[in-house]
Design an enzyme around this catalytic site. Structure first.
Site, PDB file in Angstrom:
ATOM      1  N   TYR A 141     -10.909   6.129   1.423  1.00 55.55           N
ATOM      2  CA  TYR A 141     -10.320   6.709   0.213  1.00 55.55           C
ATOM      3  C   TYR A 141     -11.165   7.864  -0.328  1.00 55.55           C
ATOM      4  CZ  TYR A 141      -6.550   3.419  -0.970  1.00 55.55           C
ATOM      5  OH  TYR A 141      -5.389   2.700  -1.009  1.00 55.55           O
ATOM      6  N   LYS A 192     -12.756  -4.787  10.733  1.00 56.37           N
ATOM      7  CA  LYS A 192     -12.227  -4.434  12.056  1.00 56.37           C
ATOM      8  C   LYS A 192     -13.447  -4.103  12.908  1.00 56.37           C
ATOM      9  CE  LYS A 192      -8.729  -3.641  14.843  1.00 56.37           C
ATOM     10  NZ  LYS A 192      -7.785  -4.696  15.299  1.00 56.37           N
ATOM     11  N   ASP A 224      -6.215  -7.427  11.292  1.00 56.51           N
ATOM     12  CA  ASP A 224      -4.871  -7.706  11.823  1.00 56.51           C
ATOM     13  C   ASP A 224      -4.593  -9.209  11.807  1.00 56.51           C
ATOM     14  OD1 ASP A 224      -6.878  -7.944  13.753  1.00 56.51           O
ATOM     15  OD2 ASP A 224      -5.674  -7.148  15.403  1.00 56.51           O
ATOM     16  N   ASP A 248      -6.313  -2.780  -0.152  1.00 51.91           N
ATOM     17  CA  ASP A 248      -5.064  -2.232  -0.697  1.00 51.91           C
ATOM     18  C   ASP A 248      -3.883  -2.895  -0.007  1.00 51.91           C
ATOM     19  OD1 ASP A 248      -3.305  -0.440  -2.067  1.00 51.91           O
ATOM     20  OD2 ASP A 248      -3.197   0.771  -0.233  1.00 51.91           O
ATOM     21  N   ASP A 252      -1.217  -6.227  -1.454  1.00 52.89           N
ATOM     22  CA  ASP A 252       0.248  -6.141  -1.574  1.00 52.89           C
ATOM     23  C   ASP A 252       0.895  -7.293  -0.800  1.00 52.89           C
ATOM     24  OD1 ASP A 252       0.103  -3.702  -2.988  1.00 52.89           O
ATOM     25  OD2 ASP A 252       1.897  -2.938  -1.968  1.00 52.89           O
TER      26      ASP A 252
HETATM   27  C1  IPM Z   1      -3.318   0.223  -5.741  1.00 58.70           C
HETATM   28  C2  IPM Z   1      -2.473   1.441  -5.456  1.00 58.70           C
HETATM   29  C3  IPM Z   1      -3.372   2.676  -5.404  1.00 58.70           C
HETATM   30  C4  IPM Z   1      -4.329   2.483  -4.259  1.00 58.70           C
HETATM   31  C5  IPM Z   1      -2.639   4.013  -5.315  1.00 58.70           C
HETATM   32  C6  IPM Z   1      -1.619   4.183  -6.416  1.00 58.70           C
HETATM   33  C7  IPM Z   1      -3.583   5.181  -5.288  1.00 58.70           C
HETATM   34  O1  IPM Z   1      -1.739   1.270  -4.303  1.00 58.70           O
HETATM   35  O2  IPM Z   1      -3.955   0.187  -6.799  1.00 58.70           O
HETATM   36  O3  IPM Z   1      -3.314  -0.691  -4.920  1.00 58.70           O
HETATM   37  O4  IPM Z   1      -4.016   2.845  -3.112  1.00 58.70           O
HETATM   38  O5  IPM Z   1      -5.421   1.968  -4.497  1.00 58.70           O
HETATM   39 MG    MG Z   2      -1.877  -0.654  -3.465  1.00 60.62          MG
END
Ligand code: IPM
Ligand code: MG
Length: 357
Positions: A141, A192, A224, A248, A252
């Site tokens: 990042y 990884k 993975d 990240d 999710d």
């Molecule tokens: C998160 C989001 C952010 C990230 C984006 C919006 C930059 O997906 O907070 O998980 O990738 O960290």
């Molecule tokens: Mg995110």
């Protein structure tokens, strides 16, 4: 002393969900004597539109001076064609790096009332309680060099750098082990290391730090496999520690185990205990302005703020209790609706939380 909270709703549904979280803070001030002052400002695409930058310097300065920041979400299709440096996401990333918020805590907790809202079988997710500890200010990042360059052949090439220093790995590992000590005493470090040197070093440093925590059991998993294990048998995990990009993605994924990404709060902390609190979901432009977004992740982020930055753990417990009570009463936003429940909008959920408090 009065603690200062900077409120940054951001873009899209950020406006609507943060309004509900502010309702909750207001009731805590009125009924429970919470001593905080709120300041409001702009970030993301909204800040770009109003001030020409996704993170105006004045906003970063206010964030640095605050005890805590409450953030909604950033981003939207209208800003996608801007150069990367001006995009809403840079506002969020600039806050994270500007405040040094290296430790991102993302708890994935399944409320029993939502077991049937998950796309996974109830028996796979019942009782789920995972904490993802995501490193937030390093990795690909922020790594340099980065960019898009033209090769001698005329073809263009995009490139980024995945990089971790030992000190960065060590401090996030300590956050994970300290958290595990308060929980089920298991840390799974995700990397990884079979392919990437930066994560080979990651594994080595995490293993070294683990020696200081003999009561915590450490395991390692390739990313993975971790992605697969999270949907196969998620309850094997207690604390997961990983880098910025893997964290990240895995957070999710983990959110869907809990019924909806609309349920997951997060805390991003620096070494001074300052924190930024935000739902892990995005600005959801497709439903923005409709009043149907789930404000619970943001409201639960306020609970994390009370716990980690404001030393008000009993009030955090109260908010989490109010969330359970509102779910018990059958109120559901569209994302967590299942037949037989009462589907209501953003504002009604916020009101129900306030009533429960
Ligand atoms: C998160 C989001 C952010 C990230 C984006 C919006 C930059 O997906 O907070 O998980 O990738 O960290
Ligand atoms: Mg995110």
């Amino acid at each position: 002393m009065t603690k200062k909270i900077l409120v940054l709703p951001g873009d899209g549904i950020g406006q609507e969900i943060v309004a509900e979280a502010v309702k909750v803070i207001t009731i805590l001030q009125r009924k429970f004597g919470l001593d905080v002052s709120l300041q409001h400002d702009v970030v993301g695409g909204t800040a770009y539109d109003q001030k020409g930058s996704p993170l105006p310097e004045t906003v970063l300065a206010k964030a640095k001076a605050a005890d805590a920041v409450l953030l909604g979400a950033v981003g939207g299709p209208q800003w996608e064609s801007l150069p990367i440096a001006l995009r809403p996401e840079k506002g969020l990333l600039g806050l994270r790096s500007g405040l040094g918020l290296f430790a991102n805590l993302r708890p994935a907790l399944l409320y029993p009332q939502l077991a049937s809202a998950s796309t996974l079988k109830p028996e796979v997710v019942a009782g789920l309680d995972i904490l993802i500890v995501r490193e937030l200010t390093g990795d690909i990042y922020f790594g340099q060099p980065r960019g898009i360059r033209r090769l001698p052949s005329g073809e263009r090439e995009g490139f980024n750098t995945m990089v971790y220093r030992e000190s960065e790995i060590e401090r996030i590992a300590r956050v994970a082990f300290d958290s595990a000590r308060q929980r089920n005493k298991k840390v799974c470090s995700v990397d990884k290391a079979n392919v990437l040197e930066s994560t080979e070093l990651w594994r080595e440093v995490v293993t070294r730090v683990a020696k200081d925590y003999p009561e915590v059991q450490l395991s390692h998993m390739y990313v993975d496999n971790a992605a697969m294990q999270l949907v196969r048998a998620p309850k094997q995990f207690d604390v997961i520690v990983t880098g910025n990009m893997f964290g990240d993605i895995l957070s999710d994924e983990a959110s869907m185990l809990t019924g909806s990404i609309g349920m997951l709060p997060s805390a991003s902390l620096n070494e001074r205990g300052q924190g930024m609190y935000e739902p892990i979901h995005g600005s959801a432009p497709d439903i923005a302005g409709k009043g149907i977004a789930n404000p619970l992740a943001t409201i639960l982020s306020v609970a994390m703020m009370l716990r980690y930055s404001l030393s008000q753990a009993p009030l955090a417990d109260r908010i989490e209790g109010a969330v359970r009570s509102v779910l018990d009463q059958g109120y559901r936003s569209a994302d967590i609706y299942t037949p037989g429940m009462k589907q209501v909008g953003t504002c009604a959920i916020g009101d129900a939380i306030v009533a429960a408090l």
